[in-house]
Design a protein around this motif. Structure first.
Motif, PDB file in Angstrom:
ATOM      1  N   ARG A 164       0.807  -1.237   0.000  1.00 57.87           N
ATOM      2  CA  ARG A 164       0.000   0.000   0.000  1.00 57.87           C
ATOM      3  C   ARG A 164       0.829   1.272   0.000  1.00 57.87           C
ATOM      4  O   ARG A 164       0.288   2.365  -0.036  1.00 57.87           O
ATOM      5  N   VAL A 165       2.137   1.158   0.041  1.00 62.45           N
ATOM      6  CA  VAL A 165       2.978   2.336   0.233  1.00 62.45           C
ATOM      7  C   VAL A 165       2.744   3.396  -0.844  1.00 62.45           C
ATOM      8  O   VAL A 165       2.560   4.574  -0.533  1.00 62.45           O
ATOM      9  N   ALA A 166       2.732   3.026  -2.094  1.00 60.64           N
ATOM     10  CA  ALA A 166       2.546   4.009  -3.172  1.00 60.64           C
ATOM     11  C   ALA A 166       1.177   4.685  -3.073  1.00 60.64           C
ATOM     12  O   ALA A 166       1.077   5.910  -3.222  1.00 60.64           O
ATOM     13  N   ASP A 167       0.126   3.911  -2.803  1.00 64.36           N
ATOM     14  CA  ASP A 167      -1.218   4.490  -2.683  1.00 64.36           C
ATOM     15  C   ASP A 167      -1.318   5.403  -1.460  1.00 64.36           C
ATOM     16  O   ASP A 167      -1.922   6.481  -1.523  1.00 64.36           O
ATOM     17  N   VAL A 168      -0.751   4.977  -0.361  1.00 64.44           N
ATOM     18  CA  VAL A 168      -0.777   5.795   0.857  1.00 64.44           C
ATOM     19  C   VAL A 168      -0.019   7.095   0.623  1.00 64.44           C
ATOM     20  O   VAL A 168      -0.481   8.173   1.010  1.00 64.44           O
ATOM     21  N   LYS A 169       1.119   7.007  -0.049  1.00 70.04           N
ATOM     22  CA  LYS A 169       1.907   8.215  -0.320  1.00 70.04           C
ATOM     23  C   LYS A 169       1.104   9.202  -1.170  1.00 70.04           C
ATOM     24  O   LYS A 169       1.112  10.407  -0.909  1.00 70.04           O
ATOM     25  N   ALA A 170       0.383   8.694  -2.156  1.00 72.90           N
ATOM     26  CA  ALA A 170      -0.455   9.562  -2.999  1.00 72.90           C
ATOM     27  C   ALA A 170      -1.558  10.219  -2.167  1.00 72.90           C
ATOM     28  O   ALA A 170      -1.835  11.421  -2.327  1.00 72.90           O
ATOM     29  N   THR A 171      -2.165   9.471  -1.267  1.00 72.26           N
ATOM     30  CA  THR A 171      -3.199  10.020  -0.387  1.00 72.26           C
ATOM     31  C   THR A 171      -2.621  11.108   0.512  1.00 72.26           C
ATOM     32  O   THR A 171      -3.209  12.178   0.670  1.00 72.26           O
ATOM     33  N   LEU A 172      -1.461  10.844   1.100  1.00 74.29           N
ATOM     34  CA  LEU A 172      -0.837  11.829   1.977  1.00 74.29           C
ATOM     35  C   LEU A 172      -0.504  13.112   1.222  1.00 74.29           C
ATOM     36  O   LEU A 172      -0.658  14.213   1.756  1.00 74.29           O
ATOM     37  N   ARG A 173      -0.066  12.989  -0.024  1.00 73.10           N
ATOM     38  CA  ARG A 173       0.213  14.186  -0.838  1.00 73.10           C
ATOM     39  C   ARG A 173      -1.054  15.009  -1.046  1.00 73.10           C
ATOM     40  O   ARG A 173      -1.019  16.241  -0.989  1.00 73.10           O
ATOM     41  N   GLU A 174      -2.176  14.323  -1.290  1.00 76.46           N
ATOM     42  CA  GLU A 174      -3.456  15.029  -1.450  1.00 76.46           C
ATOM     43  C   GLU A 174      -3.804  15.797  -0.179  1.00 76.46           C
ATOM     44  O   GLU A 174      -4.262  16.940  -0.243  1.00 76.46           O
ATOM     45  N   TRP A 175      -3.605  15.190   0.977  1.00 75.48           N
ATOM     46  CA  TRP A 175      -3.912  15.852   2.230  1.00 75.48           C
ATOM     47  C   TRP A 175      -3.025  17.083   2.427  1.00 75.48           C
ATOM     48  O   TRP A 175      -3.497  18.121   2.874  1.00 75.48           O
ATOM     49  N   LEU A 176      -1.733  16.956   2.109  1.00 74.42           N
ATOM     50  CA  LEU A 176      -0.824  18.094   2.248  1.00 74.42           C
ATOM     51  C   LEU A 176      -1.266  19.278   1.393  1.00 74.42           C
ATOM     52  O   LEU A 176      -1.132  20.437   1.796  1.00 74.42           O
ATOM     53  N   GLU A 177      -1.773  18.991   0.209  1.00 79.13           N
ATOM     54  CA  GLU A 177      -2.176  20.058  -0.717  1.00 79.13           C
ATOM     55  C   GLU A 177      -3.338  20.893  -0.184  1.00 79.13           C
ATOM     56  O   GLU A 177      -3.570  22.001  -0.652  1.00 79.13           O
ATOM     57  N   ARG A 178      -4.053  20.388   0.798  1.00 78.95           N
ATOM     58  CA  ARG A 178      -5.190  21.116   1.372  1.00 78.95           C
ATOM     59  C   ARG A 178      -4.782  22.148   2.416  1.00 78.95           C
ATOM     60  O   ARG A 178      -5.621  22.874   2.935  1.00 78.95           O
ATOM     61  N   VAL A 179      -3.490  22.187   2.734  1.00 78.79           N
ATOM     62  CA  VAL A 179      -2.997  23.102   3.759  1.00 78.79           C
ATOM     63  C   VAL A 179      -2.267  24.278   3.117  1.00 78.79           C
ATOM     64  O   VAL A 179      -1.462  24.101   2.228  1.00 78.79           O
ATOM     65  N   GLY A 180      -2.583  25.481   3.625  1.00 76.68           N
ATOM     66  CA  GLY A 180      -1.839  26.650   3.213  1.00 76.68           C
ATOM     67  C   GLY A 180      -2.400  27.364   2.049  1.00 76.68           C
ATOM     68  O   GLY A 180      -1.990  28.261   1.487  1.00 76.68           O
TER      69      GLY A 180
END
Length: 180
Positions: A164-180
């Motif tokens: 799941r590492v690649a999918d989780v990393k993509a999800t985490l990137r999406e979450w980061l983009e919502r900040v700032g």
């Protein structure tokens, strides 16, 4: 970057930087480690040998050890020393460290539908930790960069395998983009 979207340790640091800081290219270090028999050593043994016997700075000895383990198939990208897997992402945002941590933790809390076990906003590098089923966790962090900017990061850890590492990393990137 590997074909599955999971980067290796060497992806983030160029060989020119490794040579500048350690006096040798990454591949030269790998050859030296092979000659020394490091394929049979544990992670701490490799890192300690690089630091104590070869005079490599502690941070760089860890970097070279992980890169060596990945290059020799001892460790997969995303795999920790204990055999578990994690995915990490980061970016810089125009917020101070505490505001950035609060914004990031709020995004994670909304996505996971749980509140963090703890928010440490008094530390120089504020964090919020979310515990998940099965022993996994998400760690949100923020580090001041100056000029009212901060580096925010997310780590999803203790995954039992790398599927799941690649999918989780993509999800985490999406979450980061919502900040700032």
């Amino acid at each position: 970057m590997t074909t599955d979207g999971i980067g290796s340790s060497g992806d983030g640091v160029g060989d020119a930087k490794v040579r500048e800081v350690t006096g040798r290219a990454r591949e030269d270090w790998f050859g030296i480690l092979d000659e020394a028999g490091a394929r049979e050593w544990s992670h701490p043994e490799i890192a300690a040998w690089l630091a104590a016997d070869q005079g490599v700075d502690a941070w760089w000895s860890q970097h070279l050890t992980v890169a060596y383990e990945q290059a020799r198939g001892i460790r997969s990208p995303g795999q920790r020393q204990d055999g578990m897997f994690e995915a990490s992402v980061s970016r810089t945002v125009p917020l101070d460290a505490v505001a950035a941590l609060h914004a990031l933790a709020d995004v994670v809390a909304a996505e996971l539908a749980i509140e963090p076990l703890a928010r440490n906003t008094s530390a120089r590098h504020p964090t919020a930790r979310f515990h998940l089923d099965g022993g996994e966790f998400v760690l949100a962090g923020s580090s001041p960069r100056g000029d009212e900017r901060s580096s925010i990061s997310l780590t999803w850890g203790r995954m039992p395998d790398g599927s799941r590492v690649a999918d989780v990393k993509a999800t985490l990137r999406e979450w980061l983009e919502r900040v700032g």
